[in-house]
Design an enzyme around this catalytic site. Structure first.
Site, PDB file in Angstrom:
ATOM      1  N   ASN A  10      -1.874   0.177  -5.531  1.00 15.67           N
ATOM      2  CA  ASN A  10      -3.067   0.091  -5.815  1.00 15.67           C
ATOM      3  C   ASN A  10      -3.333   1.687  -5.049  1.00 15.67           C
ATOM      4  O   ASN A  10      -3.842   1.541  -3.798  1.00 15.67           O
ATOM      5  CB  ASN A  10      -4.014  -0.901  -5.832  1.00 15.67           C
ATOM      6  CG  ASN A  10      -5.708  -0.902  -6.237  1.00 15.67           C
ATOM      7  OD1 ASN A  10      -6.067   0.474  -6.987  1.00 15.67           O
ATOM      8  ND2 ASN A  10      -6.391  -0.977  -6.128  1.00 15.67           N
ATOM      9  N   LYS A  12      -6.367   3.318  -6.103  1.00 18.15           N
ATOM     10  CA  LYS A  12      -8.217   3.483  -5.768  1.00 18.15           C
ATOM     11  C   LYS A  12      -8.636   4.562  -6.248  1.00 18.15           C
ATOM     12  O   LYS A  12      -7.512   5.595  -6.995  1.00 18.15           O
ATOM     13  CB  LYS A  12      -8.670   2.944  -4.408  1.00 18.15           C
ATOM     14  CG  LYS A  12      -8.199   1.487  -4.730  1.00 18.15           C
ATOM     15  CD  LYS A  12      -8.802   0.833  -2.988  1.00 18.15           C
ATOM     16  CE  LYS A  12      -8.374  -0.073  -2.869  1.00 18.15           C
ATOM     17  NZ  LYS A  12      -8.952  -1.107  -2.150  1.00 18.15           N
ATOM     18  N   HIS A 100     -10.441  -5.768 -10.263  1.00 22.60           N
ATOM     19  CA  HIS A 100     -10.747  -6.182  -8.827  1.00 22.60           C
ATOM     20  C   HIS A 100     -11.867  -5.533  -7.825  1.00 22.60           C
ATOM     21  O   HIS A 100     -13.371  -5.452  -8.348  1.00 22.60           O
ATOM     22  CB  HIS A 100     -10.585  -4.797  -8.274  1.00 22.60           C
ATOM     23  CG  HIS A 100      -9.150  -4.311  -6.971  1.00 22.60           C
ATOM     24  ND1 HIS A 100     -10.252  -4.630  -5.965  1.00 22.60           N
ATOM     25  CD2 HIS A 100      -8.075  -4.289  -6.424  1.00 22.60           C
ATOM     26  CE1 HIS A 100     -10.237  -3.937  -5.182  1.00 22.60           C
ATOM     27  NE2 HIS A 100      -9.143  -3.578  -5.114  1.00 22.60           N
ATOM     28  N   GLU A 102     -13.638  -4.440  -5.586  1.00 21.66           N
ATOM     29  CA  GLU A 102     -14.229  -2.865  -5.495  1.00 21.66           C
ATOM     30  C   GLU A 102     -14.787  -3.177  -7.385  1.00 21.66           C
ATOM     31  O   GLU A 102     -16.335  -2.329  -7.380  1.00 21.66           O
ATOM     32  CB  GLU A 102     -13.539  -2.101  -5.389  1.00 21.66           C
ATOM     33  CG  GLU A 102     -13.375  -2.089  -4.541  1.00 21.66           C
ATOM     34  CD  GLU A 102     -12.031  -1.301  -3.669  1.00 21.66           C
ATOM     35  OE1 GLU A 102     -11.624  -0.812  -4.450  1.00 21.66           O
ATOM     36  OE2 GLU A 102     -11.379  -1.573  -2.325  1.00 21.66           O
ATOM     37  N   GLU A 172      -6.767 -11.646  -4.093  1.00 20.50           N
ATOM     38  CA  GLU A 172      -7.579 -11.069  -2.544  1.00 20.50           C
ATOM     39  C   GLU A 172      -8.470 -10.786  -1.571  1.00 20.50           C
ATOM     40  O   GLU A 172     -10.054 -10.417  -2.522  1.00 20.50           O
ATOM     41  CB  GLU A 172      -7.794  -9.411  -3.152  1.00 20.50           C
ATOM     42  CG  GLU A 172      -6.654  -8.488  -3.425  1.00 20.50           C
ATOM     43  CD  GLU A 172      -6.556  -7.313  -3.852  1.00 20.50           C
ATOM     44  OE1 GLU A 172      -5.600  -6.299  -3.371  1.00 20.50           O
ATOM     45  OE2 GLU A 172      -7.508  -6.609  -4.678  1.00 20.50           O
ATOM     46  N   GLY A 178      -8.833  -3.912   3.123  1.00 20.76           N
ATOM     47  CA  GLY A 178      -8.431  -2.806   3.773  1.00 20.76           C
ATOM     48  C   GLY A 178      -9.071  -2.578   5.623  1.00 20.76           C
ATOM     49  O   GLY A 178     -10.275  -2.143   6.145  1.00 20.76           O
ATOM     50  N   SER A 214      -5.568  -5.791   3.153  1.00 22.81           N
ATOM     51  CA  SER A 214      -4.566  -4.971   4.214  1.00 22.81           C
ATOM     52  C   SER A 214      -3.117  -5.497   4.661  1.00 22.81           C
ATOM     53  O   SER A 214      -2.973  -5.760   5.412  1.00 22.81           O
ATOM     54  CB  SER A 214      -5.388  -5.806   5.582  1.00 22.81           C
ATOM     55  OG  SER A 214      -6.414  -5.618   5.305  1.00 22.81           O
TER      56      SER A 214
HETATM   57  P1  PGA Z   1      -6.031  -2.645   1.483  1.00 25.15           P
HETATM   58  O1  PGA Z   1      -6.096  -2.676  -0.269  1.00 25.15           O
HETATM   59  O2  PGA Z   1      -4.148  -2.658   1.199  1.00 25.15           O
HETATM   60  O3  PGA Z   1      -6.204  -1.260   1.256  1.00 25.15           O
HETATM   61  O4  PGA Z   1      -6.604  -3.996   2.278  1.00 25.15           O
HETATM   62  C1  PGA Z   1      -5.713  -3.424  -1.039  1.00 25.15           C
HETATM   63  C2  PGA Z   1      -6.404  -3.615  -2.867  1.00 25.15           C
HETATM   64  O5  PGA Z   1      -7.752  -3.323  -2.552  1.00 25.15           O
HETATM   65  O6  PGA Z   1      -5.874  -3.547  -3.456  1.00 25.15           O
END
Ligand code: PGA
Length: 253
Positions: A10, A12, A100, A102, A172, A178, A214
């Site tokens: 992903n 983003k 997601h 976000e 998640e 992150g 992460s």
């Molecule tokens: P990350 O993000 O691996 O940077 O923690 C995962 C995600 O948000 O899909």
């Protein structure tokens, strides 16, 4: 049963045309070793470069997906700034992320997510449907009940025998995205067991479940021991080919 694992990147809000080189490097690596071909590799990249990636003839093993679709309509309409499922499908793109955390934080309500899932299914997408709880809920031990609620709310109108083949669940925890913080395997195994049980009981569905948050070349050797996990949704560590390749190598070592 889902024997084929998923490694989903992903990106983003990251990535320019020149960064597609990372996908080509991963593709080259995958081609070299038959054992890596036993998995699905999907990169969900920004709309701006999706077409460039999909029409690059060198990308054969890797599939591309979008990170969202419009809730307004699956088709066309007077919706400035929106990109519909039909428009993404027109690129021969078959995967999309929906829900997601976000996107939820940026305003997606459960109703919006319901509509997006419906539009994506209407256009025959494979959906990576994301769920996960906040740190507050985790501390209060509400993770499981909250995620079950997210599943029920957003899949109840959309989950049928046919559509369940098109939905991949990605767990998640928001506090893990992150942050470098990852729940331990015991916790995750138990969590996935409960979620699979819930899906079976409530919807008679057997969806692949991925872990995200992460995931990196540093922790994949531990995460790969998760028995009920069908793969990973990788954010930051999917941006650079060397990190993503390391994840695959360590997973299969
Ligand atoms: P990350 O993000 O691996 O940077 O923690 C995962 C995600 O948000 O899909």
């Amino acid at each position: 049963m889902h024997s084929k694992k998923y490694f989903i990147g992903n990106w983003k809000m990251n990535g320019l045309k020149k960064d597609l080189i990372h996908l080509l490097t991963v593709e080259k690596f995958l081609k070299k070793n038959i054992k890596y071909k036993a998995a699905n590799y999907i990169f969900c990249i920004p709309y701006t470069i999706l077409g460039f990636g999909i029409f690059n003839k060198k990308l054969k093993i890797i599939k591309l997906g979008s990170q969202d679709i419009s809730k307004k309509s699956s088709d066309f309409g007077a919706f400035t700034g929106e990109v519909s499922a039909k428009m993404i499908k027109d690129l021969n793109c078959n995967y999309t992320i929906i829900g997601h955390s976000e996107s939820r934080a940026a305003g997606d309500s459960d109703r919006d997510i319901n509509l997006k899932i419906k539009h994506a299914l209407d256009m025959d997408f494979k959906i990576i449907y994301c769920v996960g709880e906040s740190i507050g809920r985790f501390k209060k031990k509400q993770s499981l009940s909250y995620v079950k609620k997210q599943i029920d709310l957003n899949l109840k109108n959309n989950l049928s025998k046919t559509s369940s083949k098109n939905i991949i669940l990605a767990y998640e925890p928001i506090w893990s995205i992150g942050s470098g913080l990852v729940p331990d395997n015991h916790y995750l195994n138990n969590f996935f067991f409960e979620i699979k049980k819930h899906l079976k009981k409530k919807f008679k569905a057997d969806l692949p479940i991925l872990y995200g948050g992460s995931v990196s070349q540093k922790n994949i050797s531990i995460l790969k021991n998760l028995k009920l996990c069908n793969g990973f949704l990788v954010g930051g560590a999917s941006l650079k080919s060397n990190n993503f390749i390391d994840i695959i190598k360590k997973y299969y070592s």
